[in-house]
Design an enzyme around this catalytic site. Structure first.
Site, PDB file in Angstrom:
ATOM      1  N   ALA A  86      -9.585  25.617 107.909  1.00 46.29           N
ATOM      2  CA  ALA A  86     -10.421  24.748 108.755  1.00 46.29           C
ATOM      3  C   ALA A  86      -9.625  24.277 109.971  1.00 46.29           C
ATOM      4  O   ALA A  86     -10.104  24.359 111.113  1.00 46.29           O
ATOM      5  CB  ALA A  86     -10.917  23.552 107.946  1.00 46.29           C
ATOM      6  N   CYS A  98       0.044  28.482  98.951  1.00 43.06           N
ATOM      7  CA  CYS A  98      -1.010  29.263  99.601  1.00 43.06           C
ATOM      8  C   CYS A  98      -1.309  30.518  98.793  1.00 43.06           C
ATOM      9  O   CYS A  98      -2.466  30.927  98.689  1.00 43.06           O
ATOM     10  CB  CYS A  98      -0.620  29.597 101.031  1.00 43.06           C
ATOM     11  SG  CYS A  98       0.991  30.394 101.176  1.00 43.06           S
ATOM     12  N   LYS A 152       6.167  19.600 114.422  1.00 41.46           N
ATOM     13  CA  LYS A 152       5.399  18.480 113.891  1.00 41.46           C
ATOM     14  C   LYS A 152       5.077  18.724 112.429  1.00 41.46           C
ATOM     15  O   LYS A 152       4.303  19.613 112.091  1.00 41.46           O
ATOM     16  CB  LYS A 152       4.084  18.329 114.678  1.00 41.46           C
ATOM     17  CG  LYS A 152       3.434  16.985 114.467  1.00 41.46           C
ATOM     18  CD  LYS A 152       1.939  17.004 114.685  1.00 41.46           C
ATOM     19  CE  LYS A 152       1.178  17.598 113.523  1.00 41.46           C
ATOM     20  NZ  LYS A 152       1.375  16.927 112.239  1.00 41.46           N
ATOM     21  N   GLU A 171      -1.010  30.936 109.633  1.00 40.49           N
ATOM     22  CA  GLU A 171      -0.834  31.226 108.202  1.00 40.49           C
ATOM     23  C   GLU A 171      -1.734  30.238 107.480  1.00 40.49           C
ATOM     24  O   GLU A 171      -1.425  29.042 107.419  1.00 40.49           O
ATOM     25  CB  GLU A 171       0.625  31.016 107.792  1.00 40.49           C
ATOM     26  CG  GLU A 171       1.594  31.989 108.427  1.00 40.49           C
ATOM     27  CD  GLU A 171       1.558  33.379 107.798  1.00 40.49           C
ATOM     28  OE1 GLU A 171       0.774  33.586 106.843  1.00 40.49           O
ATOM     29  OE2 GLU A 171       2.284  34.258 108.269  1.00 40.49           O
ATOM     30  N   GLU A 211     -10.712  27.191  97.645  1.00 39.57           N
ATOM     31  CA  GLU A 211      -9.268  27.104  97.377  1.00 39.57           C
ATOM     32  C   GLU A 211      -8.999  25.751  96.726  1.00 39.57           C
ATOM     33  O   GLU A 211      -9.083  24.710  97.374  1.00 39.57           O
ATOM     34  CB  GLU A 211      -8.494  27.213  98.696  1.00 39.57           C
ATOM     35  CG  GLU A 211      -7.000  27.192  98.476  1.00 39.57           C
ATOM     36  CD  GLU A 211      -6.180  27.155  99.759  1.00 39.57           C
ATOM     37  OE1 GLU A 211      -6.583  26.508 100.737  1.00 39.57           O
ATOM     38  OE2 GLU A 211      -5.107  27.768  99.757  1.00 39.57           O
TER      39      GLU A 211
HETATM   40  P1  NAD Z   1      -3.930  20.972 107.158  1.00 39.69           P
HETATM   41  O1  NAD Z   1      -4.610  22.070 107.875  1.00 39.69           O
HETATM   42  O2  NAD Z   1      -4.701  19.776 106.793  1.00 39.69           O
HETATM   43  O3  NAD Z   1      -2.682  20.427 108.008  1.00 39.69           O
HETATM   44  C1  NAD Z   1      -1.650  21.276 108.448  1.00 39.69           C
HETATM   45  C2  NAD Z   1      -0.989  20.669 109.680  1.00 39.69           C
HETATM   46  O4  NAD Z   1      -1.913  20.648 110.762  1.00 39.69           O
HETATM   47  C3  NAD Z   1      -0.504  19.224 109.510  1.00 39.69           C
HETATM   48  O5  NAD Z   1       0.744  19.086 110.143  1.00 39.69           O
HETATM   49  C4  NAD Z   1      -1.569  18.433 110.257  1.00 39.69           C
HETATM   50  O6  NAD Z   1      -1.107  17.181 110.752  1.00 39.69           O
HETATM   51  C5  NAD Z   1      -1.883  19.382 111.405  1.00 39.69           C
HETATM   52  N1  NAD Z   1      -3.170  19.162 112.059  1.00 39.69           N
HETATM   53  C6  NAD Z   1      -4.242  18.456 111.620  1.00 39.69           C
HETATM   54  N2  NAD Z   1      -5.259  18.538 112.518  1.00 39.69           N
HETATM   55  C7  NAD Z   1      -4.811  19.320 113.531  1.00 39.69           C
HETATM   56  C8  NAD Z   1      -5.412  19.803 114.731  1.00 39.69           C
HETATM   57  N3  NAD Z   1      -6.673  19.508 115.074  1.00 39.69           N
HETATM   58  N4  NAD Z   1      -4.672  20.604 115.537  1.00 39.69           N
HETATM   59  C9  NAD Z   1      -3.407  20.948 115.197  1.00 39.69           C
HETATM   60  N5  NAD Z   1      -2.800  20.508 114.078  1.00 39.69           N
HETATM   61  C10 NAD Z   1      -3.493  19.712 113.251  1.00 39.69           C
HETATM   62  O7  NAD Z   1      -3.257  21.675 105.891  1.00 39.69           O
HETATM   63  P2  NAD Z   1      -2.535  20.972 104.649  1.00 39.69           P
HETATM   64  O8  NAD Z   1      -3.603  20.319 103.841  1.00 39.69           O
HETATM   65  O9  NAD Z   1      -1.373  20.191 105.147  1.00 39.69           O
HETATM   66  O10 NAD Z   1      -1.956  22.252 103.873  1.00 39.69           O
HETATM   67  C11 NAD Z   1      -2.631  22.926 102.870  1.00 39.69           C
HETATM   68  C12 NAD Z   1      -3.207  24.233 103.403  1.00 39.69           C
HETATM   69  O11 NAD Z   1      -2.175  25.024 103.977  1.00 39.69           O
HETATM   70  C13 NAD Z   1      -3.821  25.096 102.309  1.00 39.69           C
HETATM   71  O12 NAD Z   1      -5.043  25.627 102.758  1.00 39.69           O
HETATM   72  C14 NAD Z   1      -2.808  26.223 102.129  1.00 39.69           C
HETATM   73  O13 NAD Z   1      -3.336  27.402 101.592  1.00 39.69           O
HETATM   74  C15 NAD Z   1      -2.311  26.373 103.510  1.00 39.69           C
HETATM   75  N6  NAD Z   1      -1.002  27.039 103.516  1.00 39.69           N
HETATM   76  C16 NAD Z   1      -0.924  28.331 103.978  1.00 39.69           C
HETATM   77  C17 NAD Z   1       0.290  29.021 103.928  1.00 39.69           C
HETATM   78  C18 NAD Z   1       0.404  30.437 104.444  1.00 39.69           C
HETATM   79  O14 NAD Z   1       1.518  30.889 104.665  1.00 39.69           O
HETATM   80  N7  NAD Z   1      -0.677  31.153 104.644  1.00 39.69           N
HETATM   81  C19 NAD Z   1       1.422  28.381 103.413  1.00 39.69           C
HETATM   82  C20 NAD Z   1       1.295  27.072 102.949  1.00 39.69           C
HETATM   83  C21 NAD Z   1       0.074  26.410 103.008  1.00 39.69           C
END
Ligand code: NAD
Length: 472
Positions: A223, A276, A169, A242, A372
């Site tokens: 979060a 990230c 997804k 991650e 962040e």
């Molecule tokens: P997000 O947490 O808002 O969304 C990530 C994914 O989770 C999306 O596909 C979203 O639809 C899904 N999602 C939303 N609510 C959910 C729930 N309750 N249960 C399961 N899935 C759910 O993150 P974002 O804004 O898309 O991405 C940015 C964040 O990702 C930043 O904090 C960044 O640091 C982090 N990130 C981390 C890494 C790493 O390897 N550590 C890599 C890239 C990005």
């Protein structure tokens, strides 16, 4: 709006129950429609993955790896198409999009070369103890919007090679490259091995709570990662999280400030800071602070900020409106608490453009330093004492990456060893490759991706402990 995109369920490319618009962040306008799965389609996708699992797991690892290699070859052959779509939905400049797509090809190939080892732990006195590794079942891949292609491959490569099946997804604002990859999966893989569903944030929690999902491989914010972990707890599912980061760059006092400022600038501003492991705060010795900030400001003022599809663009738009609003609010905070020496305000044009912004003389407790930012805004802080700056760098709930910059490499490595995070790079930045494990400390994650350790995350260690029956 020419191309039609499809979900992938049980080997078939199908329409969604409904659809939604995908926005090009460079224009703020819709450029394509994405099929949206309803709960029935999610159930069908999970059921298909569950049905496909036994036969897929029963194939040899060589056979599965061969198909992953074929996916890599086809992705490479269509790299231009993927890169252009990635720029349209994500915003990043075309050369960076191509870099992500080719990185994805290399990632798949690297996993296709890896093998699971079987070890004999004991073989004495008629007692044989063997440890081998078995796949888990159906893996849910949930990905964010900053690197939608490669972050999917980090999961899909190891999951498939080790014999798992998948429901993937993508993030609602960058779903299309995932669906395009679904077309390759439909051609190359047996039905049900990989399924792709899209949503507008409704399906993620259902996926993570579903009893037929064995593991959740999640990349996204801390979060949401906490919600994923809570939801997975009921079924004691395996999780790889991650999550976010607030990486510090520590510049040591033996460097040429202008040379290192150029490198730190790259680490902070690539992909518009939406990485990230972007450098999210820089700590610079007081004696070189002015020179360092001046050089950063010069680079930021000279940057070409434009539509990523245009030749020569260095920084594209922020990926979506919600993130644009978040970074804009942090800019306001920076204006009050610090001194902005380059950038500082969203561009007055359609799309979500924020120019590279350098903020100096900002206190450690400002929101831009603590949170962040995930955008092209870098706070620069001064220090005089190494032990103190290490403590300030570590004073964060995050622990993803970090960098140390020093001419005396041994000394820089000693500082790097004190940084409480999963990876610290010395005199380089973003040196991630599929053969080196990557993982977050503290609230930046649990488990890890990449490397042999990343392969193991998709398996269960399984012990067979045998003795002969004694004579009757
Ligand atoms: P997000 O947490 O808002 O969304 C990530 C994914 O989770 C999306 O596909 C979203 O639809 C899904 N999602 C939303 N609510 C959910 C729930 N309750 N249960 C399961 N899935 C759910 O993150 P974002 O804004 O898309 O991405 C940015 C964040 O990702 C930043 O904090 C960044 O640091 C982090 N990130 C981390 C890494 C790493 O390897 N550590 C890599 C890239 C990005």
């Amino acid at each position: 709006m020419t191309k039609t995109f499809s979900l992938l369920i049980d080997g078939a490319l199908v329409a969604g129950a409904s659809d939604f618009e995908v926005i090009n962040p460079a224009t703020g306008q819709a450029f394509a429609h994405c099929p949206k799965a309803d709960v029935d389609q999610l159930e069908q996708a999970i059921a298909a993955a569950k049905r496909a699992f036994p036969a897929w797991a029963a194939r040899s690892i060589e056979e599965r790896a061969g198909l992953v290699d074929q996916l890599a070859d086809t992705l490479e052959a269509r790299a231009g198409e993927f890169a252009s779509l990635l720029t349209s939905e994500q915003g990043k400049p075309l050369d960076q999009a191509m870099y992500e797509v080719m990185g994805s090809v290399f990632t798949l190939r690297a996993f296709a070369k890896m093998r699971l080892e079987t070890s004999t732990l004991r073989d004495e006195g008629g007692n044989t103890v063997i440890e081998h590794r078995t796949p888990l079942g159906v893996v849910a891949s949930i990905t964010p919007w900053n690197f939608p292609v490669i972050l999917l491959m980090n999961k899909l490569g190891p999951a498939l090679v080790t014999g798992n099946t998948m429901v993937c997804k993508p993030a609602p604002t960058t779903p299309l490259t995932t669906l395009l990859f679904g077309e390759l999966c439909a051609e190359i893989l047996p039905a049900g091995v990989v399924n792709m569903v899209c949503d507008q944030n409704e399906l993620g929690s259902l996926l993570t709570a579903h009893p037929d999902i064995a593991k959740v491989a999640f990349t996204g914010s801390t979060a949401t990662g906490k919600k994923v972990m809570a939801s997975a707890a009921a079924g004691v599912k395996r999780v790889t999280l991650e999550l976010g980061g607030n990486d510090a760059a520590i510049v040591l006092d033996d460097v040429d400030p202008r040379q290192v400022a150029r490198k730190v600038y790259g680490g902070a501003m690539t992909n518009g800071g939406q990485i990230c492991v972007a450098i999210k705060r820089a700590y610079v010795p007081e004696a070189m602070y002015d020179d360092f900030c001046d050089e950063l400001a010069t680079l930021a003022n000279a940057a070409i900020v434009d539509d990523g599809a245009k030749q020569g663009t260095q920084i594209g738009p922020v990926q979506n409106k919600m993130q644009f609003d978040k970074v804009s609010a942090l800019l306001e905070d920076a204006r009050v608490n610090g001194k902005i020496v380059a950038g500082g305000a969203p561009l007055d044009r359609p799309g979500y453009f924020i120019p590279p912004t350098i903020v100096r003389d900002i206190p450690d407790d400002a929101a831009l330093v603590r949170e962040e930012q995930f955008g092209p805004v870098l706070p620069v802080l001064k220090y005089t004492d190494i032990a103190d700056v290490v403590a300030r760098a570590n004073d964060s709930e995050y622990g993803l990456g970090g960098t140390v910059w020093g001419r005396d490499v041994e000394r820089a490595v000693e500082v790097a060893k004190q940084i409480d995070s999963g990876t610290v790079w010395v005199n380089q930045y973003l040196a991630i490759d599929a053969t080196i494990p990557f993982r977050g400390a503290k609230q930046s994650g649990i488990g890890g991706e990449l490397g042999q350790a990343g392969l193991h995350e998709y398996t269960q260690a399984h012990i067979v402990n045998a003795v002969a029956l004694e004579d009757a």
